[in-house]
Design a protein around this motif. Structure first.
Motif, PDB file in Angstrom:
ATOM      1  N   ASP A 102     -32.873  19.217   3.102  1.00  0.00           N
ATOM      2  CA  ASP A 102     -31.961  20.115   1.994  1.00  0.00           C
ATOM      3  C   ASP A 102     -31.649  21.387   2.102  1.00  0.00           C
ATOM      4  O   ASP A 102     -31.774  22.224   1.407  1.00  0.00           O
ATOM      5  N   PRO A 103     -31.102  21.991   3.326  1.00  0.00           N
ATOM      6  CA  PRO A 103     -30.483  23.173   3.664  1.00  0.00           C
ATOM      7  C   PRO A 103     -29.510  23.531   2.792  1.00  0.00           C
ATOM      8  O   PRO A 103     -28.520  22.878   2.676  1.00  0.00           O
ATOM      9  N   LEU A 104     -29.434  24.847   2.002  1.00  0.00           N
ATOM     10  CA  LEU A 104     -28.462  25.318   1.634  1.00  0.00           C
ATOM     11  C   LEU A 104     -28.132  26.718   2.223  1.00  0.00           C
ATOM     12  O   LEU A 104     -28.571  26.921   3.353  1.00  0.00           O
ATOM     13  N   SER A 105     -27.266  27.533   1.595  1.00  0.00           N
ATOM     14  CA  SER A 105     -26.780  28.712   2.326  1.00  0.00           C
ATOM     15  C   SER A 105     -28.155  29.845   2.286  1.00  0.00           C
ATOM     16  O   SER A 105     -27.901  30.690   3.120  1.00  0.00           O
ATOM     17  N   THR A 106     -28.869  29.842   1.451  1.00  0.00           N
ATOM     18  CA  THR A 106     -29.789  30.928   1.118  1.00  0.00           C
ATOM     19  C   THR A 106     -31.172  30.362   1.136  1.00  0.00           C
ATOM     20  O   THR A 106     -32.237  31.112   1.154  1.00  0.00           O
ATOM     21  N   MET A 356     -41.518  13.499   1.535  1.00  0.00           N
ATOM     22  CA  MET A 356     -40.213  13.802   2.182  1.00  0.00           C
ATOM     23  C   MET A 356     -39.523  15.239   1.851  1.00  0.00           C
ATOM     24  O   MET A 356     -39.771  15.660   0.551  1.00  0.00           O
ATOM     25  N   PRO A 357     -38.910  15.994   2.742  1.00  0.00           N
ATOM     26  CA  PRO A 357     -38.480  17.160   2.512  1.00  0.00           C
ATOM     27  C   PRO A 357     -36.878  17.226   1.447  1.00  0.00           C
ATOM     28  O   PRO A 357     -36.020  17.697   2.216  1.00  0.00           O
ATOM     29  N   ILE A 358     -37.184  16.725   0.533  1.00  0.00           N
ATOM     30  CA  ILE A 358     -36.136  16.515  -0.368  1.00  0.00           C
ATOM     31  C   ILE A 358     -35.963  17.256  -1.689  1.00  0.00           C
ATOM     32  O   ILE A 358     -37.097  17.238  -2.092  1.00  0.00           O
ATOM     33  N   ARG A 359     -34.926  17.598  -2.027  1.00  0.00           N
ATOM     34  CA  ARG A 359     -34.962  18.380  -3.437  1.00  0.00           C
ATOM     35  C   ARG A 359     -35.057  17.398  -4.568  1.00  0.00           C
ATOM     36  O   ARG A 359     -34.525  16.537  -4.375  1.00  0.00           O
ATOM     37  N   GLN A 360     -35.559  17.875  -5.747  1.00  0.00           N
ATOM     38  CA  GLN A 360     -35.758  17.503  -6.829  1.00  0.00           C
ATOM     39  C   GLN A 360     -34.688  17.901  -7.739  1.00  0.00           C
ATOM     40  O   GLN A 360     -34.294  18.917  -7.959  1.00  0.00           O
ATOM     41  N   VAL A 361     -33.592  16.924  -8.051  1.00  0.00           N
ATOM     42  CA  VAL A 361     -32.284  17.254  -8.485  1.00  0.00           C
ATOM     43  C   VAL A 361     -32.458  17.414  -9.971  1.00  0.00           C
ATOM     44  O   VAL A 361     -32.974  16.210 -10.590  1.00  0.00           O
ATOM     45  N   ALA A 363     -31.431  16.512 -13.525  1.00  0.00           N
ATOM     46  CA  ALA A 363     -30.798  15.179 -13.884  1.00  0.00           C
ATOM     47  C   ALA A 363     -30.735  14.962 -15.311  1.00  0.00           C
ATOM     48  O   ALA A 363     -31.714  15.341 -16.014  1.00  0.00           O
ATOM     49  N   ASP A 364     -29.771  14.287 -15.865  1.00  0.00           N
ATOM     50  CA  ASP A 364     -29.984  13.807 -17.197  1.00  0.00           C
ATOM     51  C   ASP A 364     -30.205  12.486 -17.522  1.00  0.00           C
ATOM     52  O   ASP A 364     -30.044  11.614 -18.452  1.00  0.00           O
ATOM     53  N   ASP A 365     -30.789  11.942 -16.342  1.00  0.00           N
ATOM     54  CA  ASP A 365     -31.001  10.401 -16.426  1.00  0.00           C
ATOM     55  C   ASP A 365     -32.044  10.195 -15.286  1.00  0.00           C
ATOM     56  O   ASP A 365     -32.482  11.012 -14.506  1.00  0.00           O
ATOM     57  N   LYS A 366     -32.590   8.812 -14.946  1.00  0.00           N
ATOM     58  CA  LYS A 366     -33.573   8.671 -14.121  1.00  0.00           C
ATOM     59  C   LYS A 366     -33.165   8.457 -12.703  1.00  0.00           C
ATOM     60  O   LYS A 366     -32.346   8.195 -12.307  1.00  0.00           O
ATOM     61  N   LEU A 367     -34.101   8.889 -11.682  1.00  0.00           N
ATOM     62  CA  LEU A 367     -34.152   8.582 -10.423  1.00  0.00           C
ATOM     63  C   LEU A 367     -32.982   9.426  -9.509  1.00  0.00           C
ATOM     64  O   LEU A 367     -32.606   8.757  -8.557  1.00  0.00           O
ATOM     65  N   ARG A 368     -32.639  10.194 -10.124  1.00  0.00           N
ATOM     66  CA  ARG A 368     -31.479  10.996  -9.292  1.00  0.00           C
ATOM     67  C   ARG A 368     -31.748  11.689  -7.947  1.00  0.00           C
ATOM     68  O   ARG A 368     -32.634  12.599  -8.167  1.00  0.00           O
ATOM     69  N   ILE A 369     -31.435  10.907  -6.841  1.00  0.00           N
ATOM     70  CA  ILE A 369     -31.268  11.799  -5.760  1.00  0.00           C
ATOM     71  C   ILE A 369     -29.803  11.982  -5.027  1.00  0.00           C
ATOM     72  O   ILE A 369     -29.755  12.631  -3.977  1.00  0.00           O
ATOM     73  N   TRP A 370     -29.018  11.556  -5.715  1.00  0.00           N
ATOM     74  CA  TRP A 370     -27.459  11.729  -5.408  1.00  0.00           C
ATOM     75  C   TRP A 370     -27.077  13.294  -5.543  1.00  0.00           C
ATOM     76  O   TRP A 370     -27.351  13.854  -6.607  1.00  0.00           O
ATOM     77  N   ARG A 371     -26.538  13.727  -4.595  1.00  0.00           N
ATOM     78  CA  ARG A 371     -26.052  15.273  -4.491  1.00  0.00           C
ATOM     79  C   ARG A 371     -25.233  15.572  -3.446  1.00  0.00           C
ATOM     80  O   ARG A 371     -24.664  14.669  -2.868  1.00  0.00           O
ATOM     81  N   ASN A 372     -24.829  16.987  -3.549  1.00  0.00           N
ATOM     82  CA  ASN A 372     -23.548  17.278  -2.642  1.00  0.00           C
ATOM     83  C   ASN A 372     -23.931  18.739  -1.968  1.00  0.00           C
ATOM     84  O   ASN A 372     -24.708  19.444  -2.529  1.00  0.00           O
ATOM     85  N   PHE A 373     -23.494  18.610  -0.803  1.00  0.00           N
ATOM     86  CA  PHE A 373     -23.850  19.922   0.060  1.00  0.00           C
ATOM     87  C   PHE A 373     -22.196  20.264   0.472  1.00  0.00           C
ATOM     88  O   PHE A 373     -21.313  19.784   1.128  1.00  0.00           O
ATOM     89  N   GLN A 374     -21.927  21.571  -0.011  1.00  0.00           N
ATOM     90  CA  GLN A 374     -20.773  22.166   0.211  1.00  0.00           C
ATOM     91  C   GLN A 374     -21.044  23.238   1.463  1.00  0.00           C
ATOM     92  O   GLN A 374     -21.418  24.310   1.497  1.00  0.00           O
ATOM     93  N   ILE A 375     -20.550  22.656   2.613  1.00  0.00           N
ATOM     94  CA  ILE A 375     -20.796  23.391   3.841  1.00  0.00           C
ATOM     95  C   ILE A 375     -19.592  24.205   4.512  1.00  0.00           C
ATOM     96  O   ILE A 375     -18.522  23.671   4.871  1.00  0.00           O
TER      97      ILE A 375
END
Length: 624
Positions: A102-106, A356-361, A363-375
């Protein structure tokens, strides 16, 4: 030099001991956190764990130190630390190398697993080796640098782990430079000579970076995988990608593990344990999968961006059950693992976020792994959860009622919250001027008439949800959308249009399409055309599919080879290259590029002639 090294190690140990006695350093390790920030009840209680450690500390102040066999703990220039806080000092084993994601810009997430090594009492080397109990934390140090000699370290720090999170460590490296490659490693705080392998990772461009400047002006390459079943074969696709393609990032669309058993013994791939049900079960399976050399190398080679599908929990899972369990008395007893659905799901999610090297998003509800990367302004990479988040009932084999529900108006794969977020994300991507919209999700989007059979576990079982997605793209004139899919264990490439629409959409020219779908085969899981099916027989089936009524959008089908595909993304074109593995029955790099497809910016369809008019596997509609 040896004395200096010993001094440095002792100093590091002393610093760790001080850190552990001040505040709560467990918080640095993200593996302790709840996968869902708005649901902290799913977190490991780091306060309680810290209290447990401190109780051990207090005990050591009142109980004679000799009973603890403290000879193997470090002292600091002769100081007596025999009653200090217990910190494991017998060494660690970085059992599963390292990973990043889950790389971001910084920033980017860094992961490892640091398992304590057995120790004996130095005064009695023949004593029985022992491991720490639950009151003993393990300290590791992470470093990330711009060079693999680590002369230019840009971020570092200590993190603590314990048996509570299976000795996994997940930290966020911060203060990084955008669009830059880095090297990282972990070491034992108490013995700096014990190091993990060195991994390579990177950051993405800032959202405002001009598209032509993203990735230093070179096309950005993503390698896309799904469906890696351990007992079905060796993970050669991962190794092939890491060795021969060297992508900028690895995308996994789900079924990273399988919960089931199966006979892989004949190729040395028998899985451990039972069908997964408890936290131990899921951890054990992740542990075993992560020993595959191809998977290890791929995690070492670059950052990963992942979502789960069904088998990370259980077959054909949806929001309230799976093919063999739910939360009814019958459903719980029916499960071969003997577990109710909710218990399995929470255990699976807990283990997934540990390993897994995944970010914990947030959320205002359960189970959220949906996310967006602006590259940069080159693309938005949107990762969806069309499986576990809020999916309505799916086909679980025995519930034939799903046939009558497939056209339900309100039927949803994503649930209202995620669906609205997805539409907003697509619209915002266009508004901000991103050229491409790449959507990573689990299941085949395009309608597939497979000799009169439709997969109701895919988007064909949620037709109005698909129609809403397509209508949003058409009505808002959102260009350059590319949907990525896995799950089906076969290759499919299609233009995106409303199913059976031969008025707006022209199958021969692609005119009227609103985007493209690239659906990939499995890393190892058996073909949906028939497990072990040979190319000639698979091509005969593909020929039927690409010419079938209702499959107007489908332009290429291939069902024999296991493999993966890549996306090479530039300002003017997006090129998908499919790779086929010749043999997954043993570890090897025997593969080839089977087909290549080009999408020109602004055209919203596959460039004609499709695949240049020729493929090395499968069947094109134009050929049939």
């Amino acid at each position: 030099m040896a004395s200096f090294a010993k001094f440095a190690s002792l100093l590091a140990t002393f610093q760790c001991v001080v850190a552990l006695s001040l505040g709560n350093p467990l918080e640095r390790n993200l593996a302790y956190r709840s996968p869902f920030e708005e649901h902290p009840q799913f977190a490991r209680d780091t306060g309680a764990i810290q209290k447990r450690h401190m109780q051990a500390f207090r005990k050591r102040q009142t109980v004679p130190a000799g009973t603890f066999g403290d000879e193997h703990y470090p002292t600091f220039y002769g100081g007596d630390f025999s009653n200090t806080l217990f910190l494991w000092n017998a060494g660690v084993n970085f059992t599963h190398a390292v990973a990043s994601g889950d790389p971001l810009s910084t920033s980017v997430l860094l992961w490892t697993r640091a398992v304590p090594l057995p120790s004996t009492t130095p005064s009695n080397p023949s004593s029985t080796p022992f491991l720490p109990d639950q009151s003993v934390p393990v300290c590791v140090k992470f470093e990330i640098a711009t060079d693999n000699a680590f002369k230019h370290v840009v971020d570092s720090g200590n993190a603590f782990t314990s048996y509570d999170v299976d000795f996994t460590v997940k930290v966020e490296a911060n203060g990084l430079k955008a669009d830059t490659s880095y090297f990282y490693r972990f070491s034992d705080c108490t013995n700096a000579s014990i190091m993990s392998p060195v991994g390579k990772t990177r950051t993405f461009s800032d959202a405002n970076t001009p598209a032509s400047k993203v990735n230093g002006g070179k096309p950005l390459t993503l390698a896309v995988f799904s469906c890696s079943q351990y007992q079905a074969g060796w993970f050669n696709a991962y190794n092939f990608a890491a060795t021969n393609v060297t992508p900028d990032a690895f995308l996994h669309l789900g079924d990273y593990i399988y919960e089931s058993l199966g006979n892989g013994a004949k190729i040395g791939r028998a899985v451990l344990g039972r069908e997964l049900a408890t936290i131990h079960d899921y951890r054990q399976r992740l542990n075993q999968y992560r020993t595959d050399v191809g998977l290890v190398n791929a995690h070492l080679a670059g950052p990963w961006i992942t979502v789960w599908d069904d088998h990370e929990v259980a077959d054909n899972s949806w929001k309230a059950g799976t093919a063999d369990s739910n939360d009814t008395s019958t459903g719980c007893s029916f499960s071969p693992s003997g577990a109710c659905f909710t218990d399995r799901k929470l255990a699976a999610v807990r283990a997934y976020h540990e390993w897994m090297p995944i970010r914990q998003v947030a959320a205002d509800d359960k189970l959220r792994i949906w996310r967006n990367f602006q590259i940069g302004q080159l693309l938005d990479l949107t990762m969806l959860d069309t499986r576990n988040y809020d999916r309505d009932v799916t086909d679980v084999y025995y519930n034939t009622v799903v046939n009558t529900l497939a056209d339900g108006q309100n039927r949803s794969l994503m649930g209202p919250a995620q669906e609205n977020w997805f539409f907003d994300t697509l619209s915002q991507s266009k508004k901000r001027g991103a050229i491409w919209r790449v959507v990573g999700q689990q299941i085949v989007f395009t309608q597939l008439n497979e000799s009169g059979v439709f997969d109701l576990d895919a988007w064909d079982g949620y037709r109005q949800n698909r129609a809403r997605v397509l209508s949003h793209l058409y009505n808002n004139k959102i260009d350059n959308t590319v949907i990525l899919s896995g799950d089906s264990h076969a290759n499919w490439v299609s233009d995106l249009a409303h199913p059976n629409d031969t008025t707006t959409y022209n199958s021969a020219t692609g005119k009227g399409a609103i985007g493209v779908e690239f659906a990939g085969t499995a890393v190892t899981s058996g073909s949906s055309f028939g497990s072990g099916i040979q190319p000639a027989a698979a091509d005969a089936i593909s020929k039927v599919y690409v010419t079938a009524k209702g499959n107007e959008d489908l332009q290429w089908s291939e069902g024999s080879y296991r493999g993966f595909f890549t996306l090479q993304i530039s300002t003017k074109t997006l090129t998908a290259t499919y790779y086929a593995m010749n043999n997954v029955s043993n570890p090897n790099l025997d593969g080839f590029a089977s087909a290549q497809f080009v999408v020109n910016s602004g055209e919203n369809r596959l460039s004609r002639p499709i695949a240049g008019g020729s493929v090395k596997a499968g069947v094109l509609k134009s050929q049939a």
